[in-house]
Design an enzyme around this catalytic site. Structure first.
Site, PDB file in Angstrom:
ATOM      1  N   CYS A 110     -76.687  -2.281 -29.057  1.00 38.92           N
ATOM      2  CA  CYS A 110     -75.247  -2.237 -29.323  1.00 38.92           C
ATOM      3  C   CYS A 110     -74.406  -2.250 -28.052  1.00 38.92           C
ATOM      4  O   CYS A 110     -73.181  -2.290 -28.134  1.00 38.92           O
ATOM      5  CB  CYS A 110     -74.918  -0.990 -30.128  1.00 38.92           C
ATOM      6  SG  CYS A 110     -76.092  -0.705 -31.438  1.00 38.92           S
ATOM      7  N   HIS A 130     -66.897   3.606 -29.370  1.00 40.02           N
ATOM      8  CA  HIS A 130     -68.056   2.973 -30.028  1.00 40.02           C
ATOM      9  C   HIS A 130     -67.926   3.226 -31.522  1.00 40.02           C
ATOM     10  O   HIS A 130     -68.137   2.323 -32.310  1.00 40.02           O
ATOM     11  CB  HIS A 130     -69.353   3.513 -29.436  1.00 40.02           C
ATOM     12  CG  HIS A 130     -70.544   2.714 -29.824  1.00 40.02           C
ATOM     13  ND1 HIS A 130     -70.631   1.363 -29.617  1.00 40.02           N
ATOM     14  CD2 HIS A 130     -71.703   3.063 -30.442  1.00 40.02           C
ATOM     15  CE1 HIS A 130     -71.795   0.917 -30.082  1.00 40.02           C
ATOM     16  NE2 HIS A 130     -72.448   1.927 -30.597  1.00 40.02           N
ATOM     17  N   GLU A 167     -69.717  11.197 -29.392  1.00 43.49           N
ATOM     18  CA  GLU A 167     -68.763  10.417 -28.593  1.00 43.49           C
ATOM     19  C   GLU A 167     -67.494  11.220 -28.304  1.00 43.49           C
ATOM     20  O   GLU A 167     -66.981  11.198 -27.187  1.00 43.49           O
ATOM     21  CB  GLU A 167     -68.415   9.105 -29.311  1.00 43.49           C
ATOM     22  CG  GLU A 167     -67.465   8.240 -28.480  1.00 43.49           C
ATOM     23  CD  GLU A 167     -67.343   6.818 -28.988  1.00 43.49           C
ATOM     24  OE1 GLU A 167     -67.749   6.548 -30.133  1.00 43.49           O
ATOM     25  OE2 GLU A 167     -66.830   5.981 -28.218  1.00 43.49           O
ATOM     26  N   LYS A 208     -64.419  -0.662 -35.760  1.00 44.01           N
ATOM     27  CA  LYS A 208     -65.584  -1.152 -36.517  1.00 44.01           C
ATOM     28  C   LYS A 208     -65.333  -1.226 -38.019  1.00 44.01           C
ATOM     29  O   LYS A 208     -66.023  -1.958 -38.731  1.00 44.01           O
ATOM     30  CB  LYS A 208     -66.811  -0.307 -36.206  1.00 44.01           C
ATOM     31  CG  LYS A 208     -67.406  -0.642 -34.835  1.00 44.01           C
ATOM     32  CD  LYS A 208     -68.738   0.020 -34.613  1.00 44.01           C
ATOM     33  CE  LYS A 208     -69.415  -0.491 -33.346  1.00 44.01           C
ATOM     34  NZ  LYS A 208     -68.743  -0.067 -32.106  1.00 44.01           N
ATOM     35  N   HIS A 227     -69.899  -3.437 -37.452  1.00 37.62           N
ATOM     36  CA  HIS A 227     -70.652  -3.207 -36.225  1.00 37.62           C
ATOM     37  C   HIS A 227     -71.442  -4.481 -35.933  1.00 37.62           C
ATOM     38  O   HIS A 227     -72.488  -4.719 -36.530  1.00 37.62           O
ATOM     39  CB  HIS A 227     -71.577  -2.006 -36.383  1.00 37.62           C
ATOM     40  CG  HIS A 227     -72.226  -1.579 -35.096  1.00 37.62           C
ATOM     41  ND1 HIS A 227     -72.218  -2.373 -33.957  1.00 37.62           N
ATOM     42  CD2 HIS A 227     -72.891  -0.450 -34.757  1.00 37.62           C
ATOM     43  CE1 HIS A 227     -72.858  -1.743 -32.987  1.00 37.62           C
ATOM     44  NE2 HIS A 227     -73.275  -0.577 -33.442  1.00 37.62           N
ATOM     45  N   PHE A 285     -78.583   2.281 -29.149  1.00 41.14           N
ATOM     46  CA  PHE A 285     -79.934   2.780 -29.396  1.00 41.14           C
ATOM     47  C   PHE A 285     -80.749   2.515 -28.131  1.00 41.14           C
ATOM     48  O   PHE A 285     -80.578   1.492 -27.465  1.00 41.14           O
ATOM     49  CB  PHE A 285     -80.574   2.019 -30.563  1.00 41.14           C
ATOM     50  CG  PHE A 285     -80.257   2.612 -31.916  1.00 41.14           C
ATOM     51  CD1 PHE A 285     -79.558   3.790 -32.050  1.00 41.14           C
ATOM     52  CD2 PHE A 285     -80.696   1.971 -33.061  1.00 41.14           C
ATOM     53  CE1 PHE A 285     -79.291   4.335 -33.301  1.00 41.14           C
ATOM     54  CE2 PHE A 285     -80.433   2.497 -34.309  1.00 41.14           C
ATOM     55  CZ  PHE A 285     -79.731   3.671 -34.432  1.00 41.14           C
TER      56      PHE A 285
END
Lengths: 399, 87
Positions: A159, A291, A302, A323, A328, A387
């Site tokens: 990502c 994010h 976050e 998003k 995403h 990730f």
């Protein structure tokens, strides 16, 4: 001698629109591109929503020979790159290379051909499967279509792929390794196997993306591409280009912790590194494009990282996740989200966090709920936390 | 129905790196040392073992009717899903 780096062109294909003006218009209007997924075997999935690019007719856009080597992610990338170069104007690609991030590359090509040999018992696949599925196919075709002979390659960090691509390109132009670079990300993971794998991880929402909301229940996948022209500010001025914003810093760190659970320390360190490189004081930043995946683990971590990095300046920030608009888009997401950052810096419009009606008490920043806002922003950040614990944060200034 | 409990406990034990004899019905996921990914992996193994679909989303534990509070609640939920499959 270090150069100042400006963005002189932008292009995109995503669920909101097939170009930059349409995408910014949808972001400002708070219109979501999330809807029912449509592809082969979708009825065998338990998650059936996503932000899919609509009405994509590859045969109308590309020749038969191009389709033979262009996976859907490559099609998105070359379309976005053409828009970016057209906006940047004559001479923008001179001496440039292309760095295109992607998490899964040509996953649709893998799927189609595995299906042919494993499920349908066929004994051969088309000869160009290898160059079609490779993760660097998008970067290579962007370079080939526009004669970009500078440094070109793919980066893959799940990502964070787009932000790593943009950050590397920024530093190459800043340090004089190339007078300009095309950079961004492309992803086309909305296929049966792509969703099946994510479904099993139990992080997908079956019914909607609601970042920072107490009722959120997971992320919603998207797809698409965004590509930018990053250019030496002096050369851009000499060409008479009209820059959109300045990229002034980049920070990247690794959590070196868990393969899927994010760390507050790693994210906060990346934010600090981007601010330090950009020589931007925390109090100057008006907007952070989060994010903001809409999973409990990401959103809380976050917000804690932003608080740690900004200290008391966090109270003055607008922190939205876009998003819930474009989904995403994994390896393309940072690049698509950079459009929201440009809109904040250039147009003074902050894209909203959709679906935010009952804020999670642990997500207590100004998340710009549901409606876009007008605000003058001098500096902004774009966060991407992948990730694998890989964090990449871009710092930009208004011009 | 009666062999469901030992099989569920065996699956949880494998994930938690414990011996099944160390796991009582009152044990919680936390006390077994399972994080959310460990629980997701255990549920995958349960789905495979009993050929069922488990409604579980770690983003909203407690929703969807699959109670992961304790070993006993997981066993009861699996028994319910297996019974529902037979019906």
């Amino acid at each position: 001698m270090t150069k100042r780096v400006v963005i002189t062109g932008a292009g995109t294909v995503n669920a909101l629109a097939g170009d930059v003006p349409g995408t910014l218009e949808a972001m400002a209007a708070g219109r979501s591109g999330i809807g029912p997924l449509a592809f082969r075997d979708v009825d065998r999935l338990s998650v059936r929503i996503g932000a899919q690019v609509q009405g994509w007719d590859e045969a109308a856009r590309f020749s038969r020979n191009e389709i033979a080597v262009y996976d859907r992610f490559t099609q998105f990338a070359v379309t976005a790159a053409a828009e970016a170069l057209a906006m940047a104007g004559e001479g923008a690609g001179q001496g440039a290379g292309a760095i295109i991030g992607s998490a899964a590359g040509g996953i649709g090509t893998w799927e189609d051909n595995y299906r042919a040999v494993f499920a349908e018992g066929k004994n051969r696949v088309p000869p160009l499967v290898v160059p079609r599925l490779m993760v660097n196919a998008a970067a290579s075709h962007v370079a080939m279509r526009h004669g970009l002979t500078g440094p070109s390659f793919a980066v893959s960090s799940a990502c964070a792929s787009s932000n790593h691509a943009l950050g590397l390109a920024f530093r190459m132009v800043r340090d004089g390794q190339a007078p300009a670079m095309l950079a961004g990300g492309a992803e086309a993971m909305l296929c049966f196997g792509g969703i099946k794998a994510w479904e099993s991880l139990r992080v997908l929402s079956p019914d909607g993306c609601r970042p920072f909301d107490a009722r959120r229940n997971g992320l919603v996948m998207g797809e698409g591409a965004a590509v930018f022209v990053l250019e030496d500010a002096d050369r851009a001025a000499a060409r008479g280009a009209m820059p959109l914003a300045e990229i002034s810093g980049f920070g990247m760190t690794a959590d070196a912790g868990d393969i899927v659970v994010p760390s507050v320390d790693g994210a906060a360190a990346a934010i600090r590194a981007a601010l330090d490189e950009a020589r931007i004081d925390a109090s100057e930043v008006g907007y952070v494009n989060a994010h903001g995946t809409g999973t409990q683990v990401n959103d809380r971590s976050e917000v804690a990282a932003i608080r740690r990095a900004f200290g008391s300046a966090a109270e003055g920030l607008m922190v939205s996740s876009t998003k819930a608009l474009h989904g995403h888009a994994i390896g393309a997401t940072g690049a698509i989200e950079l459009l929201a950052v440009i809109m904040a810096l250039r147009d003074g419009i902050i894209a909203p966090t959709l679906g935010l009606d009952q804020p999670d008490p642990a997500c207590d920043l100004d998340h710009v709920p549901n409606e876009a806002r007008r605000a003058r922003v001098g500096a902004a950040l774009s966060n991407a936390f992948a990730f694998g614990g890989l964090n990449a944060v871009l710092a930009l200034r208004a011009l | 129905m009666q062999d469901i409990a030992p099989r569920v406990i065996e699956i949880l034990a494998t994930q938690a790196l414990l011996d099944p004899s160390e796991i009582g019905p009152e044990a919680t996921i936390e006390s077994l040392g399972l994080d959310s990914l460990g629980l997701v992996e255990a549920i995958f193994a349960i789905e495979e073992a009993f050929d069922i679909q488990v409604p579980f989303n770690p983003n909203e534990p407690g929703q969807g009717g699959f109670d992961t509070t304790s070993v006993a609640s997981i066993v009861a939920a699996v028994q319910g899903l297996v019974a529902g499959k037979a019906a």
